[in-house]
Scaffold this active site. Structure first.
Site, PDB file in Angstrom:
ATOM      1  N   LYS A  80     -34.249 -75.176  -3.962  1.00 16.83           N
ATOM      2  CA  LYS A  80     -34.685 -74.773  -2.618  1.00 16.83           C
ATOM      3  C   LYS A  80     -35.836 -75.688  -2.200  1.00 16.83           C
ATOM      4  O   LYS A  80     -36.735 -75.973  -3.014  1.00 16.83           O
ATOM      5  CB  LYS A  80     -35.137 -73.307  -2.654  1.00 16.83           C
ATOM      6  CG  LYS A  80     -35.448 -72.693  -1.291  1.00 16.83           C
ATOM      7  CD  LYS A  80     -35.781 -71.205  -1.440  1.00 16.83           C
ATOM      8  CE  LYS A  80     -36.000 -70.511  -0.093  1.00 16.83           C
ATOM      9  NZ  LYS A  80     -36.289 -69.070  -0.247  1.00 16.83           N
ATOM     10  N   SER A 155     -33.441 -66.131   2.776  1.00 20.21           N
ATOM     11  CA  SER A 155     -33.778 -67.461   3.266  1.00 20.21           C
ATOM     12  C   SER A 155     -33.216 -68.593   2.405  1.00 20.21           C
ATOM     13  O   SER A 155     -33.153 -69.722   2.875  1.00 20.21           O
ATOM     14  CB  SER A 155     -35.298 -67.609   3.358  1.00 20.21           C
ATOM     15  OG  SER A 155     -35.878 -67.524   2.065  1.00 20.21           O
ATOM     16  N   SER A 179     -34.617 -62.851  -0.600  1.00 20.51           N
ATOM     17  CA  SER A 179     -34.081 -64.176  -0.264  1.00 20.51           C
ATOM     18  C   SER A 179     -33.243 -64.848  -1.338  1.00 20.51           C
ATOM     19  O   SER A 179     -32.655 -65.893  -1.067  1.00 20.51           O
ATOM     20  CB  SER A 179     -35.212 -65.118   0.131  1.00 20.51           C
ATOM     21  OG  SER A 179     -35.578 -64.867   1.446  1.00 20.51           O
TER      22      SER A 179
HETATM   23  N1  GLN Z   1     -35.777 -61.939   4.888  1.00 20.02           N
HETATM   24  C1  GLN Z   1     -37.087 -61.567   4.445  1.00 20.02           C
HETATM   25  C2  GLN Z   1     -38.104 -62.193   5.361  1.00 20.02           C
HETATM   26  O1  GLN Z   1     -37.716 -62.759   6.314  1.00 20.02           O
HETATM   27  C3  GLN Z   1     -37.290 -62.004   3.025  1.00 20.02           C
HETATM   28  C4  GLN Z   1     -37.534 -63.443   2.900  1.00 20.02           C
HETATM   29  C5  GLN Z   1     -37.721 -63.902   1.484  1.00 20.02           C
HETATM   30  O2  GLN Z   1     -37.421 -63.196   0.525  1.00 20.02           O
HETATM   31  N2  GLN Z   1     -38.265 -65.108   1.363  1.00 20.02           N
HETATM   32  O3  GLN Z   1     -39.258 -62.126   5.149  1.00 20.02           O
END
Ligand code: GLN
Length: 477
Positions: A80, A155, A179
């Site tokens: 990532k 994400s 995410s």
């Molecule tokens: N979707 C969640 C957010 O937007 C979690 C994101 C994540 O785990 N990095 O914060």
């Protein structure tokens, strides 16, 4: 779905160590898979073909000389793009980091490379890991390899898609509120968020430091276990990493689930689609048939997770992202004076969702509101933790849906941030508690799209969590 044959990472590494398979050939296979489908998927911000070829040559040379290239020899990995790679751009899919090259490698990157894993590229994400669809990337979205009209989740959407499309044997993501697990579910791969502190975060660009955790995406529970066995453990560079060795997860998955107590959360927030709920019901039946006992538990504060998270995570983000001011990193928009330069740089460099989080977080932390919002959220966080702890006295693991739905179409959540936030209803409470959770592919739902079942466990109960995930996976074969 994976392009190269579905063999385990362990068997690949064994063949490369023995010299019967060449790391160079494995890299070429993956680069060919990338060349064929990356134009439509866009899993990567950067493909590191030259670096991967050079590393493969070194690994093959080591094996030829009779040296051991390591437990992940020749196994390919996608990272990532919020993990620092020395001298290689690390963008967080944000314009604000344009041109920035970290002067050091994240610990996980170093550890994987020392174990013989070959980095093939840096994957796309929602900007600074804020989102659930990878639509918030400054470089355009990633598409779901199962249906390119749909999102891969987020994400870590690029990392999930890379494994699902066969671009790499495994990948790494970060999970602050879901995410890793949610995109794993939507792309039909295994995704693990370990206990907070299980894996070093040194070199992971911070989003919400009390929640962020690194973990793997893989084609199988066994591969995920092997990767965690390699990257887990104490790191003196990360004071939040747990100062004790972790037991082998590869060893744990050999055991069945007989006698384990599988918890069903009676007061789980509603909202899962019927096709997803049907798979979860079948997962309970499957485990019961394998000798586990199903118990009903309550986690009353679970339903407050989303609300608490959207105060705590933005608060931490507003503080962590203050460093991107045009002085030390990436983008700078020149202006008449320093204050205007800060403003112009941040206005041009951050996307809408990141700005929304910074404003929410700054507001929640400001004098006069701190007790009402941030302080309250911290109290709720404690309740969530304690409710889970009580549940884990009655059950060894808990099972929930990972995502309320299968992969959705691009633009389906429109410009309603709250609709997007609801994607993480079932994943977020675990991050607030600091506990581990993983998503395991468990068949398909609507339109033949993948469904993931989430297995949750108490602090450092990864071995039990992996046993349950492995049993669900076995039942699908
Ligand atoms: N979707 C969640 C957010 O937007 C979690 C994101 C994540 O785990 N990095 O914060």
């Amino acid at each position: 779905m994976a392009a190269p044959a579905m063999v385990t990472a362990a068997s690949i590494a064994a063949a490369v160590r023995a010299g019967t398979t060449k790391a160079a050939d494995l890299v070429e296979q993956h680069l060919a898979a990338i060349a064929a489908r990356e134009p439509e998927i866009h899993a990567f911000n950067l493909v590191l073909a030259d670096e991967a070829r050079a590393h493969a040559a070194r690994i093959d040379a080591l094996a030829a000389e009779g040296n051991d290239p390591g437990p992940l020899a020749g196994v390919t990995v996608a990272l990532k793009d919020n993990m620092c790679t020395r001298g290689i751009p690390t963008t967080c899919s944000s314009k604000i980091l344009a041109g920035w090259k970290p002067p050091y490698d994240a610990t996980v990157v170093r550890t994987l490379q020392d174990a013989g894993a070959i980095v093939v590229g840096k994957t796309n994400l929602d900007e600074f890991a804020m989102g659930s669809s990878t639509e918030n990337s400054a470089f355009g979205p990633t598409r779901n390899p199962h249906d390119i009209s749909r999102v891969p989740g987020g994400s870590s959407g690029g990392s999930a898609a890379a494994v699902a499309a066969g671009f790499s044997h495994f990948s790494l993501g970060s999970d602050t509120g879901g995410s890793i697990r949610q995109p794993a579910a939507l792309c039909g791969v295994v995704g693990v968020k370990p206990t907070y502190g299980y894996v070093s975060r040194y070199g992971l660009v911070a989003f919400a430091s009390s929640l962020d955790q690194i973990g793997p995406f893989a084609n199988s529970v066994e591969d995920a276990a092997l990767v965690l066995d390699v990257i887990g453990g104490h790191d003196p560079h990360d004071s939040t990493s747990i100062p004790q060795p972790h037991p082998s997860l590869v060893g744990a998955i050999q055991q069945g689930v007989e006698g384990l107590r599988i918890g069903r959360i009676a007061d789980l927030p509603a909202g899962a689609d019927p096709d997803v709920q049907a798979r979860l019901d079948l997962a309970f039946e499957t485990l019961q048939a394998a000798g586990a006992t199903i118990v009903d538990v309550e986690v009353p504060a679970f339903s407050f997770g989303l609300t608490a998270y959207y105060l705590i995570a933005p608060a931490e983000a507003s503080s962590n992202l203050a460093r991107y001011d045009g002085v030390r990193y990436g983008l700078r928009v020149e202006a008449a004076d320093t204050d205007s330069m800060y403003g112009a740089t941040r206005t041009a460099g951050f996307g809408d969702e990141v700005k929304r989080r910074i404003m929410l977080g700054t507001y929640a932390l400001s004098a006069g509101y701190y007790d009402a919002y941030y302080g309250k959220a911290l109290k709720v966080r404690r309740l969530i933790h304690d409710d889970f702890e009580r549940a884990y006295q009655q059950a060894d693991v808990l099972l929930t849906p990972t995502s309320p739905s299968v992969a959705f179409k691009f633009g389906a959540k429109g410009d309603n941030p709250f609709a997007m936030y609801l994607c993480d209803t079932y994943t977020i409470p675990t991050n607030l508690a600091g506990h581990p959770g993983m998503s395991v592919p468990f068949g398909t739902g609507a339109e033949g799209l993948p469904v993931g079942v989430q297995v949750l466990a108490g602090t450092l109960q990864e071995p039990t969590m992996f046993r349950v995930a492995a049993a669900l996976e076995r039942s699908m074969k």
